[in-house]
Enzyme design. Structure first.
Site, PDB file in Angstrom:
ATOM      1  N   GLU A 160       0.836  -1.200   0.000  1.00 30.14           N
ATOM      2  CA  GLU A 160       0.000   0.000   0.000  1.00 30.14           C
ATOM      3  C   GLU A 160       0.871   1.251   0.000  1.00 30.14           C
ATOM      4  O   GLU A 160       0.827   2.075   0.929  1.00 30.14           O
ATOM      5  CB  GLU A 160      -0.952  -0.002   1.188  1.00 30.14           C
ATOM      6  N   GLU A 317      -6.527  -7.632  -0.549  1.00 26.43           N
ATOM      7  CA  GLU A 317      -6.824  -7.620   0.885  1.00 26.43           C
ATOM      8  C   GLU A 317      -8.263  -7.187   1.118  1.00 26.43           C
ATOM      9  O   GLU A 317      -8.736  -6.217   0.512  1.00 26.43           O
ATOM     10  CB  GLU A 317      -5.962  -6.583   1.627  1.00 26.43           C
ATOM     11  N   PHE A 367      -6.556  -6.658  17.195  1.00 28.11           N
ATOM     12  CA  PHE A 367      -8.011  -6.806  17.197  1.00 28.11           C
ATOM     13  C   PHE A 367      -8.609  -6.783  15.790  1.00 28.11           C
ATOM     14  O   PHE A 367      -9.805  -6.567  15.611  1.00 28.11           O
ATOM     15  CB  PHE A 367      -8.661  -5.755  18.103  1.00 28.11           C
ATOM     16  N   HIS A 368      -7.755  -6.970  14.789  1.00 28.54           N
ATOM     17  CA  HIS A 368      -8.247  -7.062  13.395  1.00 28.54           C
ATOM     18  C   HIS A 368      -8.693  -8.495  13.149  1.00 28.54           C
ATOM     19  O   HIS A 368      -8.025  -9.430  13.573  1.00 28.54           O
ATOM     20  CB  HIS A 368      -7.100  -6.693  12.453  1.00 28.54           C
TER      21      HIS A 368
HETATM   22  C1  GAL Z   1      -4.060  -2.591   5.035  1.00 27.17           C
HETATM   23  C2  GAL Z   1      -2.616  -3.047   5.122  1.00 27.17           C
HETATM   24  C3  GAL Z   1      -2.460  -4.292   5.958  1.00 27.17           C
HETATM   25  C4  GAL Z   1      -3.255  -4.160   7.221  1.00 27.17           C
HETATM   26  C5  GAL Z   1      -4.707  -3.908   6.875  1.00 27.17           C
HETATM   27  C6  GAL Z   1      -5.611  -3.794   8.074  1.00 27.17           C
HETATM   28  O1  GAL Z   1      -4.124  -1.223   4.835  1.00 27.17           O
HETATM   29  O2  GAL Z   1      -2.084  -3.287   3.848  1.00 27.17           O
HETATM   30  O3  GAL Z   1      -1.093  -4.461   6.248  1.00 27.17           O
HETATM   31  O4  GAL Z   1      -2.753  -3.107   7.966  1.00 27.17           O
HETATM   32  O5  GAL Z   1      -4.787  -2.693   6.183  1.00 27.17           O
HETATM   33  O6  GAL Z   1      -6.928  -3.483   7.695  1.00 27.17           O
END
Ligand code: GAL
Length: 669
Positions: A160, A317, A367-368
């Site tokens: 990113e 992602e 917490f993700h």
């Molecule tokens: C994205 C990032 C990941 C992680 C994710 C969490 O922006 O590429 O490494 O941080 O968000 O939502």
């Protein structure tokens, strides 16, 4: 804007799936015993590809000139032994502590010029020569070591790019900005001209007087701010290109990076980036700060397809459940994961990948959500993952097919940057809000859209929507006019056409670039407070904006029935050549906007599917009708084929239940 390696997604042939299931995999956060369990569970879920080494710099390069590949070797070998492919990170996203300690000038500076400290991620200045040198050294080591590794499927440059560090105001950035200005304008006089520095005595007599647009006492020069945006996007693109060039000396596997086509990242002009990657990949997270996160998800996916030049792309992602970075991290409800994945696939994605595989125990993202939550496999997240896995398997025939829309929305980063700048007629008028409003109205009307750049070839379309297309150069405006004259239908909304590509106002009346095409002009804006509603003569309402339009050939469809410009036209249409151009001088309410689009679409002879989110992907032998019901009532749709998700044979109207989707394969005659 074409995808240089059109076969890269969809034909990677990964795992059991046609539609690839994947994730970010961070084994460095776990003991090796866990890695073996990971492999077994990945096989159970049918994971085909993992992004690995994304934040690996401090592990593989623990000190200057020190290299340690044991752990990454082992992880790559394990992946291969498990039949899982690697989307191998260059590891340059986050700098190790030794680098910024040894070279503090690598650190980026905030808008007030103060340095940002290490300890988070992406703590590097995009213009730092030292960062460039050390990061490329790392890329060279990684690329040469793993180019022939059997697990390798593709390369994941950085992560990113620009998520946190896009705008750096340090002295190195200032020096690089000056070089960029010299290359772009040649002379300092030309910079003065482009930025209008006669204003407030801002004239420069030498390049070395020019800085990044740091915080000032008053507002900053808008031309300077605009060019700094362009420069900053370009600097990061050059980092991408430099890393990709090193990789390509060792490997012919596809190279890409994950874009952030989302509601809150605006610093990179991805129309410039897309032609440089071998396949377009996007990260998308539902943003629950928005009124309608699901519709924004559709918009982002359509824009990603536009960036991919219509070819299939990769969702690199998303989250299985909640993220950790919004004020309220809303979880996905039952069934939503599949429905949302289907929405991305409908719009051209041939993969669904998650951040991340296993929920972290430590660090900012503990917490993700993840495919394997803290609770392990006896969990909602794991059950959702398996349910999705089965759906992706069923959707395998879709791989490689493409979408062909007959209506397009023009999206433009310079308009975003200029309309959201300081000191515009109303700070409540935000570019993305206006784009989302147009997209939402199209969704409500049941109209599918491509998203294209200003200046794109419009010949495939019957209808083009230009919401708040604030900044536009002559050639791009003329292309829209030519599209209309040749028989096209265009809808232009307020705040469009007002400034040129340097943010200089077009003289002679608004909406400058589009006045002749629209057959009208105004000479003053009358924005209103966000809560004020402006009633129109046809009973609809507007908000945020009004202006004193006088028509010169256009037909008035509705006038303002109150407010600051009572009696003036609010909605107009102009016959232009063989086509028609509509103008809307206010922010129409949602249902008024949708009915206007319904009427325009009828005139453009475009099919509408109100009530459902319908997208069709065209394959060689079959078409795939994606009908997604984001609402709360059954909606009928006419299908003729097999629903890949349920296995049902459908021949006639069938219900799409609320919260579900059908993907029906219809054979071509
Ligand atoms: C994205 C990032 C990941 C992680 C994710 C969490 O922006 O590429 O490494 O941080 O968000 O939502």
């Amino acid at each position: 804007m074409s995808n240089r390696n059109p076969n890269a997604t969809g034909t990677l042939g990964l795992g059991a799936h046609g539609i690839v299931l994947g994730c970010d995999y961070n084994p460095e956060q776990w003991p090796v015993e866990t890695w073996h369990e990971d492999m077994a569970l990945m096989q159970e879920a049918g994971v085909g590809i993992v992004a690995i080494n994304v934040f690996g710099w401090s592990q593989v390069n623990p000190g200057p000139g020190e290299w340690s590949f044991d752990a990454l070797d082992k992880a790559m070998d394990l992946l291969h032994a498990s039949g899982i492919k690697a989307n191998l990170g260059t590891g340059t996203a986050s700098t190790p502590a030794w680098l910024t300690t040894k070279f503090p000038e690598v650190l980026p500076a905030a808008i007030d010029g103060t340095p940002r400290f290490p300890g988070g991620r992406q703590a590097w200045c995009p213009s730092s020569a030292i960062y460039r040198e050390y990061s490329l050294q790392l890329v060279d080591k990684i690329a040469s070591r793993y180019a022939d590794h059997p697990a390798l499927a593709m390369w994941h440059v950085s992560n990113e790019l620009g998520c946190h560090n896009a705008l750096c105001y340090c002295d190195n950035s200032a020096a690089a900005f000056r070089v960029w200005l010299q290359d772009t304008y040649g002379t300092v006089e030309a910079v003065n001209e482009a930025w209008g520095t006669a204003f407030w005595s801002q004239r420069y007599t030498a390049f070395d007087q020019i800085h990044t647009p740091r915080l000032t006492l008053s507002t900053r020069n808008p031309g300077q701010v605009l060019d700094f945006q362009r420069f900053s996007s370009q600097q990061l693109l050059e980092q991408y290109q430099a890393e990709a060039a090193v990789i390509k000396t060792h490997s012919d596997k596809p190279v890409t990076t994950n874009f952030m086509v989302t509601a809150h990242i605006r610093n990179l002009d991805y129309w410039q980036w897309a032609p440089q990657v071998d396949l377009v990949a996007n990260d998308h997270y539902l943003d629950h700060r928005l009124a309608d996160p699901t519709t924004e998800m559709g918009f982002a996916a359509d824009l990603t397809r536009g960036l991919a030049g219509g070819k299939p792309w990769m969702l690199m992602e998303t989250a299985v459940g909640a993220v950790n970075w919004q004020p309220l991290n809303v979880n996905r409800q039952a069934g939503e994961l599949v429905r949302h994945a289907v929405s991305h696939i409908a719009r051209g994605s041939d993969s669904i990948c998650f951040f991340q595989w296993r929920a972290s125990r430590q660090g900012s993202e503990k917490f993700h959500s993840a495919m394997v939550p803290h609770a392990g496999t006896d969990s909602q997240g794991w059950r959702d993952t398996l349910e999705l896995s089965a759906a992706l398997k069923a959707l395998a025939p879709v791989v490689g097919s493409t979408v062909a829309s007959r209506a397009a929305l023009i999206f433009d980063w310079a308009s975003w940057w200029t309309l959201d700048a300081d000191n515009t007629p109303s700070s409540h008028v935000r570019y993305l809000d206006q784009v989302h409003a147009a997209y939402t109205a199209a969704r409500q009307a049941g109209l599918g859209l491509d998203i294209v750049a200003a200046g794109a070839d419009l010949s495939a379309y019957s209808l083009v929507i230009a919401p708040a297309l604030h900044s536009i150069g002559d050639a791009h405006a003329q292309a829209i006019d030519a599209f209309v004259a040749a028989g096209g239908h265009a809808l232009v909304t307020f705040a469009s056409g007002i400034v040129d590509e340097h943010d200089a106002v077009r003289l002679g009346g608004y909406p400058g670039a589009f006045s002749s095409m629209l057959g009208l002009k105004s000479d003053a804006f009358y924005p209103v407070a966000p809560e004020q509603r402006l009633t129109l003569s046809d009973g609809t309402t507007g908000s945020l904006w009004s202006e004193n339009v006088t028509v010169d050939g256009a037909q008035v469809l509705a006038t303002f029935a109150g407010g600051p410009v009572e009696g003036f036209p609010a909605v107009t249409v102009n016959n232009r050549g063989k086509g028609k151009a509509w103008y809307v001088a206010t922010a129409l309410d949602a249902s008024g906007y949708a009915s206007l689009l319904t009427s325009i679409a009828a005139q453009a002879q475009l099919p509408l599917n109100p009530g459902l989110d319908v997208v069709v992907r065209h394959g060689e032998d079959a078409t795939f009708v994606f009908a997604i019901n984001h609402g709360s009532d059954n909606v009928d749709y006419e299908f003729h084929g097999v629903d890949l998700l349920s296995g049902e044979h459908l021949d006639g109207p069938a219900a799409v239940a609320p919260g579900t989707a059908r993907v029906v394969r219809e054979e071509k005659p």
